[in-house]
Write an enzyme that holds these catalytic residues in place. Structure first.
Site, PDB file in Angstrom:
ATOM      1  N   GLY A  19       0.784  -1.231   0.000  1.00  0.00           N
ATOM      2  CA  GLY A  19       0.000   0.000   0.000  1.00  0.00           C
ATOM      3  C   GLY A  19       0.816   1.281   0.000  1.00  0.00           C
ATOM      4  O   GLY A  19       0.352   2.301   0.524  1.00  0.00           O
ATOM      5  N   ARG A  73     -16.201 -15.159  -8.271  1.00  0.00           N
ATOM      6  CA  ARG A  73     -15.689 -13.795  -8.372  1.00  0.00           C
ATOM      7  C   ARG A  73     -16.800 -12.757  -8.289  1.00  0.00           C
ATOM      8  O   ARG A  73     -16.634 -11.676  -7.725  1.00  0.00           O
ATOM      9  CB  ARG A  73     -14.926 -13.609  -9.682  1.00  0.00           C
ATOM     10  CG  ARG A  73     -13.595 -14.306  -9.704  1.00  0.00           C
ATOM     11  CD  ARG A  73     -12.873 -14.101 -11.025  1.00  0.00           C
ATOM     12  NE  ARG A  73     -11.591 -14.757 -10.967  1.00  0.00           N
ATOM     13  CZ  ARG A  73     -10.477 -14.174 -10.517  1.00  0.00           C
ATOM     14  NH1 ARG A  73     -10.500 -12.921 -10.132  1.00  0.00           N
ATOM     15  NH2 ARG A  73      -9.355 -14.845 -10.462  1.00  0.00           N
ATOM     16  N   ARG A  99      -6.373  -8.513  -8.179  1.00  0.00           N
ATOM     17  CA  ARG A  99      -7.519  -9.313  -8.603  1.00  0.00           C
ATOM     18  C   ARG A  99      -7.872  -8.945 -10.027  1.00  0.00           C
ATOM     19  O   ARG A  99      -7.912  -7.745 -10.371  1.00  0.00           O
ATOM     20  CB  ARG A  99      -8.753  -9.013  -7.741  1.00  0.00           C
ATOM     21  CG  ARG A  99      -8.619  -9.394  -6.307  1.00  0.00           C
ATOM     22  CD  ARG A  99      -8.698 -10.874  -6.071  1.00  0.00           C
ATOM     23  NE  ARG A  99     -10.006 -11.449  -6.374  1.00  0.00           N
ATOM     24  CZ  ARG A  99     -10.256 -12.748  -6.396  1.00  0.00           C
ATOM     25  NH1 ARG A  99      -9.273 -13.610  -6.193  1.00  0.00           N
ATOM     26  NH2 ARG A  99     -11.464 -13.194  -6.656  1.00  0.00           N
ATOM     27  N   HIS A 117      -0.139   1.143 -13.050  1.00  0.00           N
ATOM     28  CA  HIS A 117       0.567  -0.034 -13.555  1.00  0.00           C
ATOM     29  C   HIS A 117       2.038   0.338 -13.735  1.00  0.00           C
ATOM     30  O   HIS A 117       2.348   1.399 -14.286  1.00  0.00           O
ATOM     31  CB  HIS A 117      -0.040  -0.470 -14.888  1.00  0.00           C
ATOM     32  CG  HIS A 117       0.589  -1.713 -15.426  1.00  0.00           C
ATOM     33  ND1 HIS A 117       0.344  -2.958 -14.874  1.00  0.00           N
ATOM     34  CD2 HIS A 117       1.473  -1.903 -16.427  1.00  0.00           C
ATOM     35  CE1 HIS A 117       1.056  -3.857 -15.533  1.00  0.00           C
ATOM     36  NE2 HIS A 117       1.749  -3.254 -16.475  1.00  0.00           N
TER      37      HIS A 117
HETATM   38  C1  GRF Z   1       2.912  -0.940  -7.701  1.00  0.00           C
HETATM   39  O1  GRF Z   1       4.105  -1.132  -8.406  1.00  0.00           O
HETATM   40  C2  GRF Z   1       1.768  -0.759  -8.654  1.00  0.00           C
HETATM   41  O2  GRF Z   1       2.117  -0.099  -9.823  1.00  0.00           O
HETATM   42  C3  GRF Z   1       1.381  -2.187  -8.962  1.00  0.00           C
HETATM   43  O3  GRF Z   1       1.543  -2.874  -7.753  1.00  0.00           O
HETATM   44  C4  GRF Z   1       2.504  -2.195  -6.938  1.00  0.00           C
HETATM   45  C5  GRF Z   1       1.830  -1.896  -5.646  1.00  0.00           C
HETATM   46  O4  GRF Z   1       2.717  -1.375  -4.701  1.00  0.00           O
HETATM   47  N1  GRF Z   1       0.062  -2.238  -9.521  1.00  0.00           N
HETATM   48  P1  GRF Z   1       2.137  -0.715  -3.381  1.00  0.00           P
HETATM   49  O5  GRF Z   1       1.216  -1.739  -2.723  1.00  0.00           O
HETATM   50  O6  GRF Z   1       1.395   0.528  -3.770  1.00  0.00           O
HETATM   51  O7  GRF Z   1       3.333  -0.418  -2.519  1.00  0.00           O
END
Ligand code: GRF
Length: 201
Positions: A19, A73, A99, A117
């Protein structure tokens, strides 16, 4: 769209892990001029480290454990939706929410659900983005905030940040530098989105 009391858009952040993006969004929403506030952090995993971080920052949390729903789901997403409704959520920000979504939740939040992403989409949707960028010999990597649609990591791009690849980069080192860029990009794009200023490319 905004909260009648504070004038800010009510955002839920969905997580599955550490997070760190969630924390950046919470902090941004606490700024005096923020157009949004994070009013809920929801995890599909009870052990997600981000839950404690959110609680320490005073943000309500919820767990809708996908394991309790087996392969159903849709039932899991309906339970998630019930929590989002209860908190009068207006925009959903996925931040490491691991998910695959069904058309139910995607359709319910069409145009109001964002994701971050860790690649410069359309390159490298899916997993292992940093290793794939290094294997391809890319000069730069980065991150993308996009609207969520039915395809995986496939919706309209709202913003991107590029991060140069270093000569001896490893996937872990590159991931760490991209993550720092994510923490700047996501609050900025979500803020622009909630102000109605975002250009969809
Ligand atoms: C991040 O690299 C985000 O881009 C990807 O998952 C990771 C999550 O990291 N979707 P965090 O939980 O926000 O530290």
């Amino acid at each position: 769209m905004a909260n009648a009391r504070t004038g800010r858009v009510r955002v839920a952040v969905l997580i599955s892990g550490a997070g760190s993006n969630m924390a950046a969004l919470i902090d941004a929403g606490l700024q005096a001029d923020a157009p949004f506030e994070v009013v809920l952090v929801l995890s599909n995993k009870p052990e997600a480290g981000g839950l404690a971080t959110a609680e320490a920052k005073g943000v309500p949390t919820a767990v809708v454990d996908h394991a309790a729903f087996g392969k159903d789901r849709l039932a899991h997403e309906q339970a998630v939706q019930t929590v989002l409704d209860a908190h009068r959520i207006e925009v959903v920000a996925l931040a490491g929410y691991m998910r695959l979504l069904t058309p139910f939740l995607v359709g319910r939040w069409a145009g109001r659900m964002l994701n971050i992403h860790p690649s410069l989409l359309p390159r490298y949707p899916g997993l292992d983005t940093h290793a794939r960028a290094l294997a391809a010999g890319d000069a730069e990597a980065g991150c993308t905030v996009h609207l969520v649609t039915d395809g995986v990591d496939d919706g309209p791009v709202l913003g991107q940040a590029a991060v140069p690849v270093q000569p001896d980069d490893t996937p872990a080192a590159l991931a760490q530098r991209v993550l720092v860029a994510e923490h700047v990009l996501y609050p900025r794009v979500l803020g622009d989105f909630c102000r109605g200023r975002v250009r969809r490319s």
